[in-house]
Scaffold this motif. Structure first.
Motif, PDB file in Angstrom:
ATOM      1  N   GLU A 196       1.151  -1.347  -0.096  1.00  0.00           N
ATOM      2  CA  GLU A 196      -0.022   0.115   0.177  1.00  0.00           C
ATOM      3  C   GLU A 196       0.871   1.188   0.144  1.00  0.00           C
ATOM      4  O   GLU A 196       0.534   2.208  -0.715  1.00  0.00           O
ATOM      5  CB  GLU A 196      -0.706  -0.027   1.246  1.00  0.00           C
ATOM      6  CG  GLU A 196      -2.018  -0.888   1.239  1.00  0.00           C
ATOM      7  CD  GLU A 196      -2.655  -1.219   2.675  1.00  0.00           C
ATOM      8  OE1 GLU A 196      -3.659  -1.902   2.457  1.00  0.00           O
ATOM      9  OE2 GLU A 196      -2.170  -0.704   3.233  1.00  0.00           O
TER      10      GLU A 196
ATOM     11  N   LEU B 197      -5.120   2.889  -2.726  1.00  0.00           N
ATOM     12  CA  LEU B 197      -4.668   1.428  -2.503  1.00  0.00           C
ATOM     13  C   LEU B 197      -5.082   0.724  -1.301  1.00  0.00           C
ATOM     14  O   LEU B 197      -5.573  -0.350  -1.016  1.00  0.00           O
ATOM     15  CB  LEU B 197      -3.047   1.391  -2.491  1.00  0.00           C
ATOM     16  CG  LEU B 197      -2.338   1.818  -3.728  1.00  0.00           C
ATOM     17  CD1 LEU B 197      -0.835   1.546  -3.766  1.00  0.00           C
ATOM     18  CD2 LEU B 197      -2.745   0.348  -5.139  1.00  0.00           C
ATOM     19  N   ILE B 198      -4.982   1.692  -0.178  1.00  0.00           N
ATOM     20  CA  ILE B 198      -5.769   1.086   1.058  1.00  0.00           C
ATOM     21  C   ILE B 198      -7.272   0.707   1.102  1.00  0.00           C
ATOM     22  O   ILE B 198      -7.860  -0.366   1.632  1.00  0.00           O
ATOM     23  CB  ILE B 198      -5.445   2.176   2.341  1.00  0.00           C
ATOM     24  CG1 ILE B 198      -3.901   2.247   2.622  1.00  0.00           C
ATOM     25  CG2 ILE B 198      -6.155   1.846   3.570  1.00  0.00           C
ATOM     26  CD1 ILE B 198      -3.721   3.465   3.364  1.00  0.00           C
TER      27      ILE B 198
ATOM     28  N   THR C 162      -7.477  -2.301  -0.851  1.00  0.00           N
ATOM     29  CA  THR C 162      -7.399  -3.623   0.165  1.00  0.00           C
ATOM     30  C   THR C 162      -8.403  -4.000   0.872  1.00  0.00           C
ATOM     31  O   THR C 162      -8.966  -5.049   1.100  1.00  0.00           O
ATOM     32  CB  THR C 162      -5.980  -3.078   0.912  1.00  0.00           C
ATOM     33  OG1 THR C 162      -4.932  -3.169  -0.134  1.00  0.00           O
ATOM     34  CG2 THR C 162      -5.701  -4.440   1.684  1.00  0.00           C
TER      35      THR C 162
END
Length: 610
Positions: free
Chosen positions: A218, A303-304, A307
């Motif tokens: 991340e 990206l976090i 996820t």
């Protein structure tokens, strides 16, 4: 500067500045016209926010271990940050905007689990709880405005979160949400890519990877961008510094300031001077104004979020698998228990989780049925046969050849088709097919509470059990009934597939009530969740259970009703000592009317069966 501070030791100056800002704003609002009118529900919203603040204050000690801190939700915080902690005032303030899209009337932080609807806002509260518990050092007055103290405060952000997670690892989810939504948004200076800005981003984001809040993949884009600006050697030095800060004691301000000075030295910044402003960074590094750092920070946030979305799907799939496994295990346990309870000549069987591990058999003997009971059984059997009767289904079918009734229009159409040399498609003959609709069988399970409070009801229930079993057997050979007496143990009074010749008498002298397990046994023995039959579960009980017993029974009742099985709770007699079972239809009946009420419910279930 990339971010607001979260710990403020200069609360008096901040309050004065906020007051000056408020006065200036009020003068501006009053300059040239009247102030904007207040919304009609403004007073109500303020009251709701006060309630939310009080509920957050009540839950703050569980997060921080401190009972002296007050939490306030403000429309505009004094500090300017989304959330902040004031050690001198024992005060935590949170911006109301972080709870969006929920208004104050939709927030119930007093209810544990409500925070899962607004994880980022709760993460901000968790972060400030970390400061309240672990930020116990105070810089000297002459160091307040220095770059060394600013660097130490950067290090303090991740240090307190690491210390907090040592005692409350379950808060990691909320801290991740806080980073995704609030920390990245709080970063300013979006067009500065100087060394100080890059180091600041690393201290806020990359350090949280080493804490265990964020993942390597991340933060990888930001790590490469910071290394491009600072060099891998300098970034490695900063990494060593924030990892050293993790080992500092909560009150070791001297070590934190020393690490702040080392931070400045690594960046070539004078630690005794104030941290560089945006203008100073632009002047020192005019080529570093492309905004790539903060664009990369935004990418880290995406990206976090990706996820989190992927893990949510994986967790949902894992939960479904776990539920299926738990259901299969529960079904196997219920089948094994039913096998023991309905075994010939079985005594009272105590399910797992009940004490003592033995229970006395409530059956006291048997007797011949009375003439009135035989009469009632015959009357109920006739009612059941009438309810189960289904008219024959009829379907009209056409054909090209007899038998049937000739339809002249179709016959003429067929002649015309033949005369034209076409393949005839008209079907001039119609006849009716009548099919017998099978009558639905009956499945009735009776769970009898034989705890001490049910003494007055066992006689009428024993009679009703025999009447129902005889009536069901006379209605349809595939109909089945069963009766289980329960206290801490389970005893079969009437087994599935067996029609009793005598009325079984039993006593009510037990203690605990294993109703949930009794329902499981009856469900296994009678297939109460299987469609195609009239299905009824009758619980003859006053409902006086412990919370554990009640919740377990309510879970089974909800499952039965979801499959179409009717569930009745019968309270027999005149006593006012009773409680209703969640999800069951409650009937309070006199002893003399017991079989009539059960009969009505059973007849209704059969009539409603398709």
């Amino acid at each position: 500067m990339p971010a607001h501070r979260h710990v403020h030791h200069d609360a008096t100056r901040l309050a004065a500045d906020a007051l000056a800002d408020a006065i200036a704003e009020a003068r501006w609002d009053d300059d040239g016209g009247p102030a904007a009118p207040e919304a009609p529900d403004a007073e109500q919203r303020r009251a709701e926010w006060l309630r939310v603040s009080a509920e957050l204050t009540a839950r703050f000690p569980a997060l921080s271990g401190r009972h002296d801190v007050i939490v306030t939700c403000e429309p505009r915080t004094v500090s300017g940050a989304k959330a902040a902690f004031f050690p001198e005032l024992a005060l935590t303030e949170i911006d109301q905007a972080v709870f969006a899209p929920f208004g104050p009337d939709k927030l119930r932080p007093a209810d544990e689990g409500d925070e899962d609807r607004y994880p980022a806002a709760w993460g901000a509260l968790v972060h400030e709880a970390g400061h309240a518990a672990h930020s116990r050092w105070m810089p000297p007055d002459d160091a307040l405005e220095t770059a060394a103290n600013s660097a130490a405060e950067i290090l303090e952000e991740s240090r307190t979160e690491r210390a907090h997670l040592r005692t409350r690892p379950e808060d990691r989810t909320y801290l991740r949400a806080c980073v995704t939504r609030l920390v990245t948004d709080d970063l300013s200076g979006s067009d500065i890519d100087g060394k100080w800005a890059a180091a600041h981003a690393a201290g806020l984001i990359l350090a949280r990877r080493d804490v265990g809040i964020l993942l390597d993949e991340e933060v990888a884009p930001l790590e490469w961008k910071v290394a491009e600006i600072l060099g891998w050697h300098v970034l490695g030095t900063l990494t060593e510094i924030w990892n050293a800060a993790f080992g500092c004691a909560d009150d070791d301000g001297q070590s934190m300031l020393a690490l702040g000075k080392a931070w400045c030295d690594a960046l070539g910044q004078d630690p005794e001077q104030p941290e560089p402003s945006k203008a100073e960074q632009q002047a020192a590094e005019p080529e570093a104004s492309t905004g790539e750092i903060w664009a990369t920070v935004a990418e880290v946030g995406e990206l976090i979020a990706a996820t989190e979305a992927r893990q949510e799907v994986e967790h949902a799939a894992a939960d479904r698998r776990d539920r299926r496994k738990a259901k299969a295990a529960a079904d196997r346990a219920a089948a094994e228990l039913a096998k023991k309870v309905f075994a010939p000549e079985a005594a009272a069987i105590v399910p797992d989780g009940y004490e003592p591990r033995w229970a006395s058999n409530p059956i006291t003997g048997s007797r011949d049925p009375k003439p009135a009971e035989r009469k009632q059984a015959g009357k109920l059997a006739r009612a059941l046969r009438q309810a189960a009767y289904r008219e024959r289904a009829s379907t009209s079918v056409t054909s090209a050849a007899p038998p049937g009734r000739l339809i002249m229009r179709q016959a003429l159409a067929r002649d015309a088709q033949l005369a034209a040399g076409a393949v005839p498609t008209a079907e001039p003959w119609r006849h009716t097919r009548r099919l017998t609709t099978p009558t639905p069988p009956l499945r009735v399970g009776i769970a009898v509470d034989v705890s001490g409070s049910m003494t007055a009801a066992v006689g009428p229930i024993a009679s009703a059990t025999w009447i129902l079993a005889r009536a069901a057997a006379a209605t349809d050979p595939d109909s089945r009934t069963a009766t289980v007496a329960y206290d801490s143990g389970l005893t079969a009074i009437n087994r599935p597939g067996r029609t009793p010749n005598r009325v079984v008498n039993f006593a009510a002298e037990g203690g605990e009530q294993a109703l949930a397990e009794a329902i499981d046994v009856l469900n296994v023995g009678l297939e109460l969740t299987r469609p195609g039959a009239g299905r009824v579960l009758v619980a003859a009980t006053d409902g006086m259970y412990t919370t554990r017993e009640r919740d377990a029974a309510a879970e089974r009742i909800a499952y039965l009703t979801s499959t179409g099985c009717a569930v009745l709770q019968l309270h027999v007699g005149e006593s006012d000592t009773y409680a209703r079972l969640p999800g069951a239809q409650f009937l309070r009946v006199a002893r003399a009317a017991l079989i009539e009420e059960i009969g009505k419910a059973v007849v209704a279930a059969v009539a409603a069966t398709h």
